[in-house]
Design a protein around this motif. Structure first.
Motif, PDB file in Angstrom:
ATOM      1  N   ALA A  90      18.731 -54.731 -14.519  1.00 53.52           N
ATOM      2  CA  ALA A  90      17.864 -55.292 -13.485  1.00 53.52           C
ATOM      3  C   ALA A  90      18.426 -55.088 -12.092  1.00 53.52           C
ATOM      4  CB  ALA A  90      17.647 -56.784 -13.743  1.00 53.52           C
ATOM      5  N   THR A  91      19.757 -55.012 -11.985  1.00 53.11           N
ATOM      6  CA  THR A  91      20.375 -54.866 -10.661  1.00 53.11           C
ATOM      7  C   THR A  91      20.649 -53.417 -10.299  1.00 53.11           C
ATOM      8  OG1 THR A  91      22.557 -55.201 -11.668  1.00 53.11           O
ATOM      9  CG2 THR A  91      21.436 -57.145 -10.754  1.00 53.11           C
ATOM     10  N   GLY A  92      20.183 -52.483 -11.135  1.00 52.17           N
ATOM     11  CA  GLY A  92      20.328 -51.064 -10.814  1.00 52.17           C
ATOM     12  C   GLY A  92      21.689 -50.473 -11.118  1.00 52.17           C
ATOM     13  N   ASN A  93      22.534 -51.182 -11.847  1.00 54.62           N
ATOM     14  CA  ASN A  93      23.848 -50.646 -12.192  1.00 54.62           C
ATOM     15  C   ASN A  93      23.775 -49.642 -13.339  1.00 54.62           C
ATOM     16  OD1 ASN A  93      26.093 -52.009 -10.560  1.00 54.62           O
ATOM     17  ND2 ASN A  93      24.812 -53.759 -11.154  1.00 54.62           N
ATOM     18  N   MET A  94      22.683 -49.640 -14.068  1.00 55.78           N
ATOM     19  CA  MET A  94      22.485 -48.622 -15.095  1.00 55.78           C
ATOM     20  C   MET A  94      20.991 -48.486 -15.343  1.00 55.78           C
ATOM     21  SD  MET A  94      23.457 -50.380 -18.755  1.00 55.78           S
ATOM     22  CE  MET A  94      22.374 -51.621 -19.506  1.00 55.78           C
ATOM     23  N   SER A  95      20.622 -47.374 -15.953  1.00 51.04           N
ATOM     24  CA  SER A  95      19.221 -47.126 -16.264  1.00 51.04           C
ATOM     25  C   SER A  95      19.142 -46.501 -17.657  1.00 51.04           C
ATOM     26  CB  SER A  95      18.585 -46.189 -15.230  1.00 51.04           C
ATOM     27  OG  SER A  95      17.220 -45.939 -15.546  1.00 51.04           O
ATOM     28  N   VAL A  96      18.898 -47.343 -18.653  1.00 50.80           N
ATOM     29  CA  VAL A  96      18.839 -46.890 -20.048  1.00 50.80           C
ATOM     30  C   VAL A  96      17.655 -47.569 -20.718  1.00 50.80           C
ATOM     31  CG1 VAL A  96      21.340 -46.524 -20.217  1.00 50.80           C
ATOM     32  CG2 VAL A  96      20.360 -48.740 -20.851  1.00 50.80           C
ATOM     33  N   ASN A  97      17.358 -47.128 -21.944  1.00 48.00           N
ATOM     34  CA  ASN A  97      16.275 -47.728 -22.721  1.00 48.00           C
ATOM     35  C   ASN A  97      16.881 -48.767 -23.673  1.00 48.00           C
ATOM     36  OD1 ASN A  97      13.969 -48.378 -24.070  1.00 48.00           O
ATOM     37  ND2 ASN A  97      13.729 -46.398 -25.105  1.00 48.00           N
ATOM     38  N   LEU A  98      16.583 -50.030 -23.422  1.00 53.15           N
ATOM     39  CA  LEU A  98      17.129 -51.102 -24.241  1.00 53.15           C
ATOM     40  C   LEU A  98      16.225 -51.464 -25.416  1.00 53.15           C
ATOM     41  CD1 LEU A  98      18.368 -53.498 -21.395  1.00 53.15           C
ATOM     42  CD2 LEU A  98      19.750 -51.935 -22.757  1.00 53.15           C
ATOM     43  N   ASP A  99      15.034 -50.903 -25.460  1.00 57.01           N
ATOM     44  CA  ASP A  99      14.097 -51.225 -26.535  1.00 57.01           C
ATOM     45  C   ASP A  99      14.630 -50.736 -27.881  1.00 57.01           C
ATOM     46  OD1 ASP A  99      12.394 -52.384 -24.758  1.00 57.01           O
ATOM     47  OD2 ASP A  99      11.133 -50.599 -24.492  1.00 57.01           O
ATOM     48  N   GLY A 100      14.359 -51.522 -28.904  1.00 63.20           N
ATOM     49  CA  GLY A 100      14.719 -51.105 -30.265  1.00 63.20           C
ATOM     50  C   GLY A 100      16.070 -51.608 -30.732  1.00 63.20           C
ATOM     51  N   TYR A 101      16.863 -52.194 -29.833  1.00 59.98           N
ATOM     52  CA  TYR A 101      18.172 -52.694 -30.224  1.00 59.98           C
ATOM     53  C   TYR A 101      18.214 -54.219 -30.093  1.00 59.98           C
ATOM     54  CZ  TYR A 101      20.068 -47.939 -30.053  1.00 59.98           C
ATOM     55  OH  TYR A 101      20.320 -46.606 -30.277  1.00 59.98           O
ATOM     56  N   MET A 102      18.958 -54.831 -30.998  1.00 58.41           N
ATOM     57  CA  MET A 102      19.289 -56.248 -30.878  1.00 58.41           C
ATOM     58  C   MET A 102      20.773 -56.332 -30.534  1.00 58.41           C
ATOM     59  SD  MET A 102      18.940 -59.379 -33.663  1.00 58.41           S
ATOM     60  CE  MET A 102      17.153 -59.538 -33.535  1.00 58.41           C
ATOM     61  N   PHE A 103      21.112 -57.199 -29.577  1.00 59.65           N
ATOM     62  CA  PHE A 103      22.485 -57.309 -29.087  1.00 59.65           C
ATOM     63  C   PHE A 103      23.025 -58.716 -29.335  1.00 59.65           C
ATOM     64  CE2 PHE A 103      20.138 -54.304 -26.423  1.00 59.65           C
ATOM     65  CZ  PHE A 103      20.947 -53.169 -26.480  1.00 59.65           C
ATOM     66  N   VAL A 104      24.238 -58.788 -29.856  1.00 60.07           N
ATOM     67  CA  VAL A 104      24.909 -60.070 -30.063  1.00 60.07           C
ATOM     68  C   VAL A 104      26.387 -59.886 -29.766  1.00 60.07           C
ATOM     69  CG1 VAL A 104      25.411 -61.958 -31.668  1.00 60.07           C
ATOM     70  CG2 VAL A 104      23.287 -60.662 -31.920  1.00 60.07           C
TER      71      VAL A 104
END
Length: 514
Positions: A90-104
């Motif tokens: 959201a702050t522009g530090n990276m630009s990737v596709n986060l869809d499809g993954y669950m993070f814990v």
């Protein structure tokens, strides 16, 4: 800018997928919504420190993080990683596709990932929701990878996760052959009945209890071997099945007592809480609900040594779980259910000093003191204990024997043969797997004795003044004894042995003689 990432929250053994929405607007405030507890709210400080210590700039702007669904309480530190990734995006530090993954994962201040509780049920939820991958701390990877048809990636740090998402680093998913690992990890229980000298009658009672899944109480003076024999009970129980292993592992994972690097629990649990335990610690619950001792004994044994020393109110909460094999915990802010199908084994002295009836020691207790001591165990609780056996001190000639006792492996073979008969008998009955779980209707169907056995039971009920609650318990135990003898019918000798296990149910049980 609005960014979405995905994680999960565990309530009991139920898991809910959580959508983490990160929104940034001009300003200078930080807002966290979605019923997060203190550990979740403190995650903000860990995330900021981890970002700054990894060279990312934390911008001054209005940041709102919402965890949906917002009406479910969120607890734990596993939201740190999805928070950080959402903020980076959201702050522009990276630009990737986060869809499809669950993070814990929990973040340390240097950005490394620390293990969290409840990974196994979360990975089951991730597969159910058809996520293409689950990213967890490396220490949790093998536990999560027990769930097949799900790609599990174990990571060391937030920076590694970022590189993986950008395609700058290849990380192979962790693979666990669940069935092979389950059978390879199975090993002999470390304690064995070959260590026990004498006490053949008590070992027989334990064998009957294991064969039918019956609850048991042992009464005897100090030093007679009650705890020693109880601790060896898992060695004669049937091995865990894979489904039982997965269910047991989930509970231990949620409780946070699963050893690091362990993927599955392959031995039946044995839990022995101290008599000072509280009601909440025994049944579960708390501010952040956790499984209690009875749930951690699921598919295993709960052993209560010195039963009358437990708080009476604490003992009474066992009554419903012993009957229903699950515990329902309802509080103002949550309602959860934990499974707790366990064998209840208890031991106690016959009096406060412990030596009533001991031929080698003099008892100093008065009849009133003995009565008051034994009355600490209520009738309804005693009603749920099928087998009551007495233990005498072991004579020196038995203690000095050089040859070992019968090994647990030989006893377990007989137990498993009896359990196989019960599995076949109850294969069409839902929720009944052993004789101890029979209903009254099933007792009349499967455990009615022959004519001679019925006469012996009637005579015992009248002559020994046995209570009415003893009737069905005797028939259940007699059915198990018949199964151990591979007898299709319950005969008089089976009834006779079952009656011998109901001494505490006599009208004069406070005056029992060992």
């Amino acid at each position: 800018m609005l960014v979405k990432t995905y994680s999960a929250v565990v309530n009991g053994l139920d898991v809910t997928t959580v959508t983490i929405e990160v929104s940034t607007t001009p300003g200078s405030q930080f807002h966290l919504t979605g019923l997060g507890d203190e550990a979740v709210r403190e995650g903000r400080n860990r995330v900021i420190a981890a970002m700054e210590n990894n060279g990312y700039e934390f911008p001054i702007m209005d940041i709102t993080i919402n965890m949906a669904p917002a009406d479910i309480r969120k607890a734990g530190t596993g939201f740190d990683l999805p928070f950080a990734l959402g903020l980076l995006q959201a702050t522009g530090n990276m630009s990737v596709n986060l869809d499809g993954y669950m993070f814990v994962g929990e973040l340390s201040l240097d950005g490394s990932l620390l293990p969290v509780k409840g990974i196994l049920p979360i990975s089951i939820q991730a597969r159910k929701e058809q996520f293409k991958g689950l990213i967890v701390p490396k220490a949790n990877a093998r536990e999560a990878a027990v769930v097949n048809r799900l790609k599990v990636y174990g990571m060391d740090s937030m920076a590694q996760v970022v590189r993986f998402l950008k395609g700058e680093e290849q990380v192979e998913p962790t693979i666990v052959d669940t069935r092979r690992e389950f059978y390879e990890q199975q090993s002999d229980y470390p304690l064995d009945y070959s260590d026990v000298r004498g006490q053949e009658s008590v070992k027989r009672a334990l064998e009957v209890a294991a064969a039918g899944g019956h609850n048991l109480i042992m009464v005897g003076p100090p030093g007679s071997g009650k705890s020693m024999m109880a601790k060896r009970l898992p060695s004669i129980l049937p091995p865990l099945t894979l489904s039982e292993s997965l269910e047991t592992t989930q509970i231990h994972s949620v409780a946070g007592i699963l050893k690091q690097g362990t993927s599955l629990i392959t031995q039946r649990p044995f839990r022995a809480p101290h008599h000072t335990i509280s009601e909440v610690a025994l049944v579960g619950g708390g501010v952040n609900p956790m499984p209690g001792e009875i749930s951690m004994a699921h598919n295993g044994v709960l052993f209560c040594d010195e039963l009358p020393e437990f708080n009476k109110h604490t003992l009474e909460v066992l009554r419903q779980p012993l009957e229903d094999h699950q515990i329902n915990i309802s509080r103002a802010k949550y309602s959860i259910t934990y499974p707790c199908n366990f064998m209840f084994v208890a031991s106690m002295n016959p009096c406060p000093c412990g030596y009533y009836g001991d031929p080698t020691h003099h008892c100093v207790c008065t009849p009133t003191q003995r009565q008051r001591y034994l009355n600490k165990i209520s009738g309804p609780l005693l009603d749920r204990i099928d087998i009551q056996c007495e233990i005498s001190p072991v004579p020196f000639k038995d203690l000095s024997k050089l040859e070992p006792g019968e090994p647990s492996s030989a006893i377990r073979e007989r137990v498993m043969r009896a359990r196989a008969l019960q599995t076949e008998r109850y294969k069409d009955v839902r929720g009944v797997h052993c004789n101890a779980q029979m209903t009254e209707r099933m007792i009349h169907q499967y455990a009615e004795p022959d004519e001679e056995g019925f006469e012996r039971l009637r005579d015992a009920m009248e002559r020994l003044s046995l209570s009415a609650r003893a009737y069905s318990r005797i028939l259940k135990v007699a059915r198990t004894i018949a199964d151990l003898a591979a007898s299709p019918t319950v005969r008089a000798e089976h009834i006779g042995e079952a009656i011998s296990y109901r001494k505490l149910d006599r009208a004069d049980w406070a005056e029992l003689v060992l």
